[in-house]
Design a protein around this motif. Structure first.
Motif, PDB file in Angstrom:
ATOM      1  N   VAL A 265       8.882 -95.184  16.411  1.00 20.30           N
ATOM      2  CA  VAL A 265       8.409 -93.910  16.956  1.00 20.30           C
ATOM      3  C   VAL A 265       7.912 -94.128  18.383  1.00 20.30           C
ATOM      4  CG1 VAL A 265       7.797 -92.908  14.736  1.00 20.30           C
ATOM      5  CG2 VAL A 265       6.117 -94.291  15.954  1.00 20.30           C
ATOM      6  N   ALA A 266       8.067 -93.091  19.198  1.00 19.16           N
ATOM      7  CA  ALA A 266       7.605 -93.138  20.587  1.00 19.16           C
ATOM      8  C   ALA A 266       6.120 -92.812  20.643  1.00 19.16           C
ATOM      9  CB  ALA A 266       8.389 -92.135  21.423  1.00 19.16           C
ATOM     10  N   LEU A 267       5.385 -93.582  21.429  1.00 18.47           N
ATOM     11  CA  LEU A 267       3.957 -93.360  21.632  1.00 18.47           C
ATOM     12  C   LEU A 267       3.736 -92.555  22.902  1.00 18.47           C
ATOM     13  CD1 LEU A 267       2.653 -96.930  20.720  1.00 18.47           C
ATOM     14  CD2 LEU A 267       2.868 -94.919  19.242  1.00 18.47           C
ATOM     15  N   PRO A 268       2.574 -91.899  23.035  1.00 17.97           N
ATOM     16  CA  PRO A 268       2.321 -91.070  24.227  1.00 17.97           C
ATOM     17  C   PRO A 268       2.466 -91.818  25.545  1.00 17.97           C
ATOM     18  CG  PRO A 268       0.686 -90.626  22.522  1.00 17.97           C
ATOM     19  CD  PRO A 268       1.489 -91.786  22.049  1.00 17.97           C
ATOM     20  N   ASP A 269       2.187 -93.136  25.551  1.00 16.83           N
ATOM     21  CA  ASP A 269       2.290 -93.891  26.803  1.00 16.83           C
ATOM     22  C   ASP A 269       3.701 -94.398  27.076  1.00 16.83           C
ATOM     23  OD1 ASP A 269       2.592 -95.845  24.928  1.00 16.83           O
ATOM     24  OD2 ASP A 269       0.861 -97.043  25.541  1.00 16.83           O
ATOM     25  N   GLY A 270       4.665 -93.978  26.242  1.00 11.00           N
ATOM     26  CA  GLY A 270       6.045 -94.387  26.446  1.00 11.00           C
ATOM     27  C   GLY A 270       6.448 -95.625  25.669  1.00 11.00           C
ATOM     28  N   ALA A 271       5.482 -96.321  25.076  1.00 11.49           N
ATOM     29  CA  ALA A 271       5.800 -97.503  24.279  1.00 11.49           C
ATOM     30  C   ALA A 271       6.429 -97.085  22.955  1.00 11.49           C
ATOM     31  CB  ALA A 271       4.540 -98.326  24.049  1.00 11.49           C
ATOM     32  N   GLN A 272       6.862 -98.078  22.206  1.00  6.33           N
ATOM     33  CA  GLN A 272       7.544 -97.828  20.938  1.00  6.33           C
ATOM     34  C   GLN A 272       6.851 -98.628  19.841  1.00  6.33           C
ATOM     35  OE1 GLN A 272      11.915 -97.448  20.844  1.00  6.33           O
ATOM     36  NE2 GLN A 272      11.919 -99.188  19.436  1.00  6.33           N
ATOM     37  N   ARG A 273       6.623 -98.007  18.698  1.00  9.59           N
ATOM     38  CA  ARG A 273       5.971 -98.691  17.581  1.00  9.59           C
ATOM     39  C   ARG A 273       6.908 -98.756  16.391  1.00  9.59           C
ATOM     40  NH1 ARG A 273       2.711 -97.499  13.041  1.00  9.59           N
ATOM     41  NH2 ARG A 273       2.673 -95.258  13.443  1.00  9.59           N
ATOM     42  N   GLU A 274       7.049 -99.945  15.818  1.00  5.17           N
ATOM     43  CA  GLU A 274       7.871-100.146  14.631  1.00  5.17           C
ATOM     44  C   GLU A 274       7.016 -99.893  13.387  1.00  5.17           C
ATOM     45  OE1 GLU A 274      11.124-101.022  14.814  1.00  5.17           O
ATOM     46  OE2 GLU A 274      11.037-101.111  17.010  1.00  5.17           O
ATOM     47  N   THR A 275       7.555 -99.181  12.442  1.00  3.18           N
ATOM     48  CA  THR A 275       6.817 -98.893  11.217  1.00  3.18           C
ATOM     49  C   THR A 275       7.792 -98.633  10.083  1.00  3.18           C
ATOM     50  OG1 THR A 275       5.062 -97.523  10.246  1.00  3.18           O
ATOM     51  CG2 THR A 275       6.636 -96.415  11.710  1.00  3.18           C
ATOM     52  N   GLY A 276       7.302 -98.165   8.964  1.00  2.09           N
ATOM     53  CA  GLY A 276       8.156 -97.886   7.816  1.00  2.09           C
ATOM     54  C   GLY A 276       7.430 -96.995   6.824  1.00  2.09           C
ATOM     55  N   ALA A 277       8.152 -96.558   5.806  1.00  2.00           N
ATOM     56  CA  ALA A 277       7.566 -95.692   4.791  1.00  2.00           C
ATOM     57  C   ALA A 277       8.389 -95.781   3.514  1.00  2.00           C
ATOM     58  CB  ALA A 277       7.498 -94.242   5.273  1.00  2.00           C
ATOM     59  N   VAL A 278       7.716 -95.528   2.405  1.00  2.00           N
ATOM     60  CA  VAL A 278       8.392 -95.341   1.120  1.00  2.00           C
ATOM     61  C   VAL A 278       8.277 -93.865   0.773  1.00  2.00           C
ATOM     62  CG1 VAL A 278       8.433 -95.937  -1.322  1.00  2.00           C
ATOM     63  CG2 VAL A 278       7.838 -97.678   0.359  1.00  2.00           C
TER      64      VAL A 278
END
Length: 344
Positions: A213-226
């Motif tokens: 997902v894109a963060l407000p500062d332009g960075a990217q965060r890796e995550t997941g969900a079930v």
């Protein structure tokens, strides 16, 4: 249970919090996914004030399984007994109890005990007792530690839990809305905050998401969900598997509620803040606005920021689901008008 075949585990932790507060946390089984890392979702099937039946989905050593659990609460003893109703092989039976005891120093000791048997103790599943004990012990230790962190937080449990919902009305069929929410693999390129998403479905109704997902500062965060999908009920429930600080746990639900001329689509969120991460947040000028007694705590500020950021992405998804369903309806060919009786 046969005494010769019963395997027992016992795990305890000392907590610097009142026994009453800890018992209240344990008694609220529906909120258990926030406090127990391995539990993904809990639904209460019935409750008479003391006895209840729950359906629990959890990560059992890397595999997602669901079980039915009967619990009986004894508030005066601060004890909760539980029994799994239909255990899956190799487990033949599984039960136990939670207890909370006061200490002389004013804290508490929380203990969870399990007693289980496995099928074919000396046959096909004879070697599985140790693995069941390992998985059970790992989950018990993780849940006890999570309970300790929440209960010992100076912010207080109420400040650490954020619950809210967003909703939108759709003038279109619920099937189209649900289809959009279900087909999350199509979201990259449609939702600006979803950069990448890989979806696998090991079994019908169970989805594993790995996304960025894109963060407000332009960075990217890796995550997941079930995600657990219930198409006949128009519901998708989920738990984020890699939340970022200051979030300790994030669970939610998409639900499509039919109305007379359309559907209401609801996005529900429950977030548990990590008390240590909240304390580590940098200070803000807002603390200088007045006396300390009037200044908002870091937990309150974190709740406000998370409410804004999660709500923003949630509303974007709801808006796109609405456009998807309503545009599909508008593109359907119109039926020719039926002439009135007697018209020439």
């Amino acid at each position: 249970m046969s005494g010769e075949r019963v395997h027992r585990t016992r795990h305890s932790i000392e907590v610097a919090a009142s026994a009453g507060a800890l018992y209240a946390l344990l008694a609220d089984g529906v909120r258990r996914p926030l406090y127990c890392p391995s539990v993904l979702h809990v639904e209460r099937l019935d409750f008479d004030g003391a006895r209840e039946r729950l359906r629990v989905w959890e990560d059992a050593g890397g595999s997602i399984r669901s079980s039915f659990v009967a619990r009986e609460q004894y508030p005066h003893e601060r004890r909760i007994a539980f029994q799994e109703l239909r255990p899956a092989a190799p487990v033949e039976s599984m039960g136990g109890e939670w207890t909370v005891e006061e200490t002389a120093a004013g804290g508490s000791v929380v203990t969870v005990r399990h007693a289980f048997t496995v099928l074919g103790e000396h046959g096909e599943h004879g070697d599985d007792a140790d693995e069941v004990a390992r998985v059970t012990s790992r989950g018990a230790r993780a849940e006890l530690e999570s309970l300790r962190r929440v209960a010992e937080s100076r912010a207080g449990v109420d400040d650490l839990v954020l619950a809210f919902e967003e909703s939108v009305w759709v003038n279109g069929p619920g099937e189209l809305v649900y289809d959009f929410l279900y087909r999350a693999a199509d979201w990259p390129g449609l939702l600006p905050h979803v950069r990448r998403l890989r979806l696998t479905e090991p079994s019908a109704g169970l989805q594993l998401l790995d996304y960025a997902v894109a963060l407000p500062d332009g960075a990217q965060r890796e995550t997941g969900a079930v995600r657990l999908c219930f198409p006949h009920a128009g519901r998708i429930v989920y738990k984020e598997t890699a939340p970022a600080a200051p979030v300790a746990a994030h669970t939610g639900e998409w639900s499509v509620l039919p109305g007379e001329h359309g559907v209401r689509v609801v996005a529900q969120h429950r977030v548990l803040l990590d008390a240590d991460a909240v304390r580590a947040l940098p200070g803000s000028g807002v603390y200088a606005l007045g006396p300390a007694s009037r200044a908002p705590s870091r937990a309150v500020l974190a709740r406000h920021c998370l409410r804004e950021s999660i709500g923003r992405t949630s509303l974007a998804t709801l808006a796109l689901a609405k456009r998807h369903a309503e545009s599909a309806v508008r593109s359907l060919p119109r039926r020719p008008a039926v002439p009135a009786a007697g018209a020439s």
